[in-house]
Scaffold this active site. Sequence first.
Site, PDB file in Angstrom:
ATOM      1  N   ASP A 112       0.852  -1.170   0.000  1.00 49.40           N
ATOM      2  CA  ASP A 112       0.000   0.000   0.000  1.00 49.40           C
ATOM      3  C   ASP A 112       0.904   1.241   0.000  1.00 49.40           C
ATOM      4  O   ASP A 112       2.134   1.130   0.019  1.00 49.40           O
ATOM      5  CB  ASP A 112      -0.975  -0.037   1.201  1.00 49.40           C
ATOM      6  N   GLU A 165      -9.957   7.532   4.757  1.00 48.64           N
ATOM      7  CA  GLU A 165      -8.790   7.016   5.478  1.00 48.64           C
ATOM      8  C   GLU A 165      -8.509   7.820   6.737  1.00 48.64           C
ATOM      9  O   GLU A 165      -9.432   8.290   7.415  1.00 48.64           O
ATOM     10  CB  GLU A 165      -7.591   7.001   4.526  1.00 48.64           C
TER      11      GLU A 165
HETATM   12  C1  GLC Z   1      -4.382   4.235  -0.115  1.00 50.64           C
HETATM   13  C2  GLC Z   1      -5.311   3.146   0.348  1.00 50.64           C
HETATM   14  C3  GLC Z   1      -5.549   2.056  -0.657  1.00 50.64           C
HETATM   15  C4  GLC Z   1      -5.471   2.615  -2.070  1.00 50.64           C
HETATM   16  C5  GLC Z   1      -4.068   3.129  -2.316  1.00 50.64           C
HETATM   17  C6  GLC Z   1      -3.923   3.769  -3.699  1.00 50.64           C
HETATM   18  O1  GLC Z   1      -3.549   4.629   0.916  1.00 50.64           O
HETATM   19  O2  GLC Z   1      -5.030   2.536   1.606  1.00 50.64           O
HETATM   20  O3  GLC Z   1      -6.837   1.490  -0.368  1.00 50.64           O
HETATM   21  O4  GLC Z   1      -5.789   1.596  -3.013  1.00 50.64           O
HETATM   22  O5  GLC Z   1      -3.630   4.033  -1.304  1.00 50.64           O
HETATM   23  O6  GLC Z   1      -4.740   4.897  -3.793  1.00 50.64           O
END
Ligand code: GLC
Length: 752
Positions: free
Chosen positions: A309, A519
Amino acid sequence: MRALWLLCVAGSMSVLGCSSAEKASPKKADALIEAKVRQLMAKMTLEEKVGQMTQITLESFAKSGQDGYLVLDPEKLRDGIVNHHIGSILNCGGQARTPENWQEMIAQMQDVATKQTRLGIPILYGIDSIHGTNYVLGATIFPQNIAMAATGNVGLMEKAAEITAMETRAVGIPWNFNPVLDLARQPMWPRVFETFGEDAYIASVMGAAYIRAQQGDDLTRSDKVATCMKHYLGYSMPRSGRDRTPAYIPDRELREHYVKPFAAAVRAGTVTCMVNSSEINGVPVHSSEFYLTDLLRGELGFEGFVVSDWADIENLHTREKVAKDRREAVRMAVLAGVDMSMVPYDYSFYDTLVELVRDGEVPMSRIDQAVADILRVKFRLGLFDKPYPNKNLLGNVGLETSRKVNLQAAQEAITLLKNEPKTLPLAKSARVLVTGPTANLLSVLNSGWTLTWQGDNEALYPQEKYTILEAIRAKIGEDNVTYVNSVTFDEEKDIAGAVAAAQNVDAIVACIGEPAYCETPGNIDDLTMSEPQLKLVEELATTGKPIVLVLVEGRPRVIRTIVDDVQAILTAYCPGMEGGQAVADVLFGDVNPSGRLPYTYPRFAAGFTTYDHKPSEETRENPFHPQWPFGHGLSYTSLVYRALQADRSELRPGQTVAVTVEVINTGDIAAKETVQLYLSDLVASVTPAVRQLKRFEKVDVPAGQTRTVRFELGWDDLAFIGRDNVPVVEPGQFKISVGELSVLLTVPEFAK
Ligand code: GLC
């Protein structure tokens, strides 16, 4: 010790429910692709291989951008793709783009990748199409996954997933970072709305349906995309409730709940996996060979590739403090099983990994394994043959047929929680006061991952879409609607004005809930609904007018203190771009609500308990009394269950039991009903869940009609994770329940 029926591992199922015959096997799916992967790998230098493991965000290549249009800098593209050989780019560059801009940017990237590099390996572009094609202007933006779970309608989930895949691929993007398979068992967590709720079975069914619909059986198709099961695993249970903070999940609990949706996703053939940013029991998942290799590949049989991630490899050093420096962080993550780094801003991962291999600290065999898994997905997507977007597909974006599916999804998600006395549906002749902070915004209906990461830029939202207020005005006439901007989420504005306006109306529609967020910025310290909103409802209650409370929220905020002040309550969750229309349709009876809560709705802002709790959590001394239980949802008609029957009273390995039940619509309004079947293991060697959802099916039940629903349970459905952390079925009695009805099923003592 009671005799145990251990599940035979060889024939029927491996330890986590996936039978070898059942799961898709990309590696063996196409020998031709294997040959192509091997041939290409044989030509690649170390740098070219490590470049394929490197993913950089779109912002890093931007020259300029405004009004949904971003211009790429050719020099920055060359530096990334030619000099650093990167194989993947992601994200939206800050906000949604026009379909044309997406196609132009992807074409520009592929030009550099296929024409200016030695081997011409195409770029794999990844995006978060989390609830529809949310980063493409004019595309279809569905209810968030939590609302899709509330519909209980798997067919609708498949249609929404297909539309999203079609629109995402239409703009040239072949990889979608979805479905989110985390389980919302900690209601404070700010990503609850991205999940399918607290239950592993719903997440498994909806997640697998999503994957099959988005990938189809041929990833080269111009309306299919590669999916990405995430965030593997245990991410959604932070003890503090705050995003990206530690989860403490015993292995048995992990396997009983959190692993199951990912096991189902592997069986459904997902080709990529994104890792949980955080830690389980002190071990950051990005650093764990057990989670990323032994469990994911060894036990679950995952054969795709694993992507980190956002910046989570360097976070092993900068945040988690398990790596003494960035070099150690890269070595740790790659050896644990991360195949691609979402770096995402620079070439540190690339430079460091080349060094680590040169210094013998990471074997080339590990690099080859990762790159083969990545190239296999690129070949399966047909990117080597067709790397460029197809202009003829632009007509697939924003179809009216897609909007209708979107509206249906929002309508079927809405969950009626209270209606006493029968205040809803309101008459279309009613004079109505509409007020509250979620009444007249589109951002709150969509929340995060909408046009921007946070989803809170109201100015970017398509003004032709209705807010709840606008939809009510359109439905019953502006003259019948009074609106007062009484409170925001954090401030009182004009409660007195709302109270005064209430004198002249027949009913009040109070729209409360949460602003848009995504988030970590969505972290809260208290699950209670905000004070100004509670006060608004308390003051409105003094008017004596009937109040309909509309909840628009990403997670179940506590409203205990106002539940008795209002006559009706419905939750729309985050119902998407057609959500305003859908709420009005339900409020005035054009739609009979059919949603079911995909989570337990807490009564208090502490001591959360899920529906599948232990017997000791439901006693006289420790009563289980949520505000509303998991699976709760009322209808405008009355639905009665009758004649629950099982075609056998005993079950042995290899057998199935057929369960039927009649659903009778005794009212005069047609209904859609999600029939849920629960199973309770009455005595077990591990404290048994009081009940677990094992099947659900949504059926149409016309007014006055009866429908018979049939389910089939097999031996595996009786299994739980035993004391030795493997699935086991024990002799004894099981209760099968549907609604208030139940029948017993016995597993006989183990034949000596
Ligand atoms: C973010 C998220 C993830 C996402 C990624 C790309 O931090 O945790 O769910 O797919 O980054 O955007």
